[in-house]
Scaffold this active site. Structure first.
Site, PDB file in Angstrom:
ATOM      1  N   CYS A  55     -13.717  44.783  64.024  1.00 11.64           N
ATOM      2  CA  CYS A  55     -12.675  45.544  64.728  1.00 11.64           C
ATOM      3  C   CYS A  55     -11.347  44.814  64.660  1.00 11.64           C
ATOM      4  O   CYS A  55     -10.297  45.434  64.582  1.00 11.64           O
ATOM      5  CB  CYS A  55     -13.092  45.773  66.164  1.00 11.64           C
ATOM      6  SG  CYS A  55     -13.553  44.246  66.984  1.00 11.64           S
ATOM      7  N   GLU A  97     -14.216  49.156  74.028  1.00 10.80           N
ATOM      8  CA  GLU A  97     -13.735  48.242  72.987  1.00 10.80           C
ATOM      9  C   GLU A  97     -13.820  49.013  71.675  1.00 10.80           C
ATOM     10  O   GLU A  97     -14.908  49.209  71.134  1.00 10.80           O
ATOM     11  CB  GLU A  97     -14.629  46.988  72.912  1.00 10.80           C
ATOM     12  CG  GLU A  97     -14.631  46.152  74.163  1.00 10.80           C
ATOM     13  CD  GLU A  97     -13.373  45.334  74.350  1.00 10.80           C
ATOM     14  OE1 GLU A  97     -12.478  45.363  73.483  1.00 10.80           O
ATOM     15  OE2 GLU A  97     -13.282  44.658  75.394  1.00 10.80           O
ATOM     16  N   LYS A 118     -28.310  50.147  74.614  1.00 13.57           N
ATOM     17  CA  LYS A 118     -28.636  50.984  73.447  1.00 13.57           C
ATOM     18  C   LYS A 118     -27.857  50.370  72.278  1.00 13.57           C
ATOM     19  O   LYS A 118     -26.663  50.626  72.112  1.00 13.57           O
ATOM     20  CB  LYS A 118     -28.194  52.430  73.697  1.00 13.57           C
ATOM     21  CG  LYS A 118     -28.994  53.492  72.953  1.00 13.57           C
ATOM     22  CD  LYS A 118     -28.971  53.361  71.443  1.00 13.57           C
ATOM     23  CE  LYS A 118     -27.702  53.923  70.850  1.00 13.57           C
ATOM     24  NZ  LYS A 118     -27.629  53.706  69.367  1.00 13.57           N
ATOM     25  N   GLU A 155      -8.112  53.019  60.406  1.00 15.56           N
ATOM     26  CA  GLU A 155      -9.058  51.918  60.252  1.00 15.56           C
ATOM     27  C   GLU A 155     -10.024  52.249  59.108  1.00 15.56           C
ATOM     28  O   GLU A 155     -10.719  53.271  59.160  1.00 15.56           O
ATOM     29  CB  GLU A 155      -9.833  51.732  61.551  1.00 15.56           C
ATOM     30  CG  GLU A 155     -10.774  50.544  61.514  1.00 15.56           C
ATOM     31  CD  GLU A 155     -11.537  50.378  62.820  1.00 15.56           C
ATOM     32  OE1 GLU A 155     -12.061  51.383  63.331  1.00 15.56           O
ATOM     33  OE2 GLU A 155     -11.627  49.241  63.305  1.00 15.56           O
TER      34      GLU A 155
HETATM   35  P1  NAD Z   1     -19.952  54.272  66.423  1.00 19.74           P
HETATM   36  O1  NAD Z   1     -18.925  54.685  67.412  1.00 19.74           O
HETATM   37  O2  NAD Z   1     -20.362  55.224  65.391  1.00 19.74           O
HETATM   38  O3  NAD Z   1     -21.292  53.819  67.162  1.00 19.74           O
HETATM   39  C1  NAD Z   1     -21.303  52.840  68.163  1.00 19.74           C
HETATM   40  C2  NAD Z   1     -22.509  53.050  69.045  1.00 19.74           C
HETATM   41  O4  NAD Z   1     -22.371  54.299  69.714  1.00 19.74           O
HETATM   42  C3  NAD Z   1     -23.847  53.111  68.309  1.00 19.74           C
HETATM   43  O5  NAD Z   1     -24.822  52.444  69.062  1.00 19.74           O
HETATM   44  C4  NAD Z   1     -24.140  54.611  68.265  1.00 19.74           C
HETATM   45  O6  NAD Z   1     -25.512  54.893  68.195  1.00 19.74           O
HETATM   46  C5  NAD Z   1     -23.566  55.050  69.598  1.00 19.74           C
HETATM   47  N1  NAD Z   1     -23.243  56.477  69.692  1.00 19.74           N
HETATM   48  C6  NAD Z   1     -22.918  57.346  68.685  1.00 19.74           C
HETATM   49  N2  NAD Z   1     -22.723  58.592  69.186  1.00 19.74           N
HETATM   50  C7  NAD Z   1     -22.898  58.503  70.520  1.00 19.74           C
HETATM   51  C8  NAD Z   1     -22.796  59.425  71.596  1.00 19.74           C
HETATM   52  N3  NAD Z   1     -22.517  60.713  71.396  1.00 19.74           N
HETATM   53  N4  NAD Z   1     -23.015  58.981  72.874  1.00 19.74           N
HETATM   54  C9  NAD Z   1     -23.302  57.693  73.107  1.00 19.74           C
HETATM   55  N5  NAD Z   1     -23.416  56.774  72.129  1.00 19.74           N
HETATM   56  C10 NAD Z   1     -23.211  57.157  70.857  1.00 19.74           C
HETATM   57  O7  NAD Z   1     -19.372  52.905  65.833  1.00 19.74           O
HETATM   58  P2  NAD Z   1     -19.980  52.036  64.642  1.00 19.74           P
HETATM   59  O8  NAD Z   1     -19.818  52.818  63.397  1.00 19.74           O
HETATM   60  O9  NAD Z   1     -21.321  51.525  65.031  1.00 19.74           O
HETATM   61  O10 NAD Z   1     -18.970  50.793  64.663  1.00 19.74           O
HETATM   62  C11 NAD Z   1     -17.734  50.856  64.032  1.00 19.74           C
HETATM   63  C12 NAD Z   1     -16.615  51.051  65.011  1.00 19.74           C
HETATM   64  O11 NAD Z   1     -16.728  50.147  66.110  1.00 19.74           O
HETATM   65  C13 NAD Z   1     -15.267  50.747  64.400  1.00 19.74           C
HETATM   66  O12 NAD Z   1     -14.316  51.700  64.791  1.00 19.74           O
HETATM   67  C14 NAD Z   1     -14.918  49.376  64.981  1.00 19.74           C
HETATM   68  O13 NAD Z   1     -13.575  49.048  64.985  1.00 19.74           O
HETATM   69  C15 NAD Z   1     -15.487  49.476  66.351  1.00 19.74           C
HETATM   70  N6  NAD Z   1     -15.730  48.142  66.926  1.00 19.74           N
HETATM   71  C16 NAD Z   1     -14.908  47.696  67.908  1.00 19.74           C
HETATM   72  C17 NAD Z   1     -15.062  46.443  68.454  1.00 19.74           C
HETATM   73  C18 NAD Z   1     -14.151  45.933  69.547  1.00 19.74           C
HETATM   74  O14 NAD Z   1     -14.507  44.993  70.213  1.00 19.74           O
HETATM   75  N7  NAD Z   1     -12.986  46.486  69.766  1.00 19.74           N
HETATM   76  C19 NAD Z   1     -16.085  45.631  67.983  1.00 19.74           C
HETATM   77  C20 NAD Z   1     -16.911  46.111  66.982  1.00 19.74           C
HETATM   78  C21 NAD Z   1     -16.722  47.382  66.455  1.00 19.74           C
END
Ligand code: NAD
Length: 478
Positions: free
Chosen positions: A280, A246, A171, A379
């Site tokens: 991230c 992650e 997803k 962040e």
């Molecule tokens: P997000 O947590 O809002 O969304 C990530 C994914 O989760 C999306 O596909 C979203 O549709 C899904 N999602 C949202 N609600 C959900 C739920 N209730 N159940 C299951 N899935 C759900 O994150 P974002 O805004 O897309 O990305 C930004 C964040 O990601 C930042 O905090 C960033 O640091 C982190 N990030 C971490 C890494 C790493 O490797 N550590 C890499 C990239 C991004």
């Protein structure tokens, strides 16, 4: 119109509903996306299970590896087209988008080559026994990805799972999923059996939550925010399945007075403007030893003053943020910092001629940021750097570890013993000494501690994350 990829077929959502695909550099809708729900997820998990128990499960590790290597070659053949797609979907500068596609191909090459190299072991035990340890796939693995690096994330999360013989349900983010869908077409061309890879697009609270709650997944890996990470881990806990997280970061770059300041200076801006700070592992805190603080900060400020945000085609320091909400969030951090009296040292520019509807924020640097201020701890996920002075090594360690996160740290000094002392004391998953970040760094184990998550991706080690260890003990008599 973008459809789900389920069981080797391109299909609309069961509900028939769609979501807009928005170009962040203009704010305009340029495509539609299938809006998946629990029914679509269920179809995808069933297709994955059937593939695991069918044609996909019967392939040898070498055959799986060859398919991934063919995917790598096809990605490189279609490199420019994929880079343009990634840039349009995410808004990132073209040079960055091109690099991301190269890295995605490299993941396929690396894990394609590694697929048959993870060998088990034989354990000397009692004389009458023969013991072997085997690596087996989990079965159906669920992958939930963010929007910042959709092409790279596909390579990082999905490809090692496939290399080990798992059947995948992905997803991707509703904000950026076009390259993962394009990779499904490439997987078809490369001969991946139907059902080994399934992608359901849609919203997190609908398709994402349905995936983590599905009773027939064996493993879930999530990359995204700590808030959603908690929900995913809870859902995995309910099913008692393995969960890799992650999450975010607030990574420090620590500059000591004896550092090669020219080299450090050149790296600082890029570490926070890459992907408009939506990384991230962004170097979002700059800790500078007090004795060199004013001189070094003056240099950094000059760099920020010359920095510019623009459209992908302009190919400047950074592109727009991903969407209107993210722009508002980042601007909120900037406004609150100003309101609370934190000095804004410099702000770059948004280039002239960018489309008015795009989500641009110019690179911005604040300092000195008081310890404990939200800019020192939270962040931002935007091109905003926080500078904080420190006194000595002890103070630098305390400050570096003073956030809930623990993803990366960068240490700049000419003192070799201090580099190692500092590296050992950093609470994080990767430490960079006199450098920062690793581009793709496909070979290098990556992941966090504390609220940055747990489990490791990248490198050979990641293959083990996607395997169940099975110990087989045979009595063979004397
Ligand atoms: P997000 O947590 O809002 O969304 C990530 C994914 O989760 C999306 O596909 C979203 O549709 C899904 N999602 C949202 N609600 C959900 C739920 N209730 N159940 C299951 N899935 C759900 O994150 P974002 O805004 O897309 O990305 C930004 C964040 O990601 C930042 O905090 C960033 O640091 C982190 N990030 C971490 C890494 C790493 O490797 N550590 C890499 C990239 C991004």
């Amino acid at each position: 119109m973008q459809q789900h990829f389920i069981g080797g077929q391109w299909v609309a959502s069961a509900s028939g509903e769609t979501l807009p695909v928005i170009d962040p550099s203009t704010g305009e809708t340029f495509d539609q996306l299938a809006r998946g729900n629990a029914e679509d997820i269920d179809r995808a998990v069933r297709a994955a299970r059937a593939a695991r128990e069918g044609a996909w499960g019967r392939l040898t590790a070498t055959e799986r590896g060859r398919i991934l290597c063919r995917m790598s070659a096809l990605i490189l053949e279609q490199h420019e087209e994929l880079a343009q797609l990634e840039a349009r979907d995410t808004g990132k500068p073209l040079t960055q988008a091109r690099a991301d596609i190269t890295v995605a191909a490299r993941y396929c090459e690396f894990y394609g080559g590694a697929a048959d190299k993870l060998h088990g072991e034989q354990i000397p035990y009692l004389n009458d026994f023969h013991v072997v340890v085997m690596h087996e796939p989990y079965g159906v693995t669920a992958h939930i990805l963010p929007w910042n690096y959709p092409a790279q994330m596909f390579g990082r999360s999905v490809v090692p799972a496939l290399a080990m013989g798992n059947a995948v349900v992905l997803k991707p983010s509703e904000d950026a999923c076009l390259t993962p869908l394009a990779f499904c077409r490439i997987a078809e061309q490369a001969g991946l059996p139907a059902g080994a890879l399934n992608v359901v697009t849609g919203l997190g609270e609908e398709a994402g939550a349905a995936l983590t709650a599905h009773p027939d997944i064996n493993f879930v890996t999530f990359t995204g925010s700590p808030e959603v990470g908690r929900l995913v881990q809870r859902a995995a806990g309910d099913r008692l399945i393995k969960c890799v997280l992650e999450l975010g970061g607030k990574s420090p770059q620590i500059v000591f007075a004896d550092a090669d300041l020219d080299r450090a200076e050149a790296t600082i801006l890029k570490a926070i403007t890459q992907n408009a700070g939506q990384t991230c592992s962004a170097g979002s805190r700059l800790l500078v030893q007090r004795s060199v603080h004013d001189e070094f900060v003056a240099r950094v400020v000059k760099r920020f003053e010359g920095s510019r945000a623009g459209s992908p085609a302009m190919d400047l320091d950074c592109g727009p943020l991903i969407n209107a909400a993210q722009k508002q969030r980042v601007e909120g951090f900037i406004r609150r910092a100003i309101d609370s009296g934190v000095p804004m040292l410099a702000q770059g520019r948004v280039a002239a001629g960018v489309p008015a509807g795009g989500y641009y924020v110019a690179p911005t640097v604040f300092g000195p940021v008081p310890r404990g201020h939200e800019l020192a701890c939270d962040e931002v996920f935007g091109p905003v750097l926080s500078i904080i002075p420190f006194d000595d090594e002890e103070d630098a360690v305390r400050l570096a570890n003073a956030t809930d996160f623990g993803l990366l740290a960068g240490i700049w000094t000419r003192d070799g013993s201090r580099l190692i002392r500092m590296a050992k004391r950093m609470e994080c998953g990767q430490v960079y000494l006199n450098c920062y970040g690793a581009g793709g760094g496909v070979e290098l184990p990556f992941g966090g501690v504390k609220h940055s998550g747990h489990g490791r991706e990248k490198g050979f080690l990641a293959l083990e994350e996607f395997c169940v260890i099975k110990t087989v003990v045979q009595f063979h008599g004397e």
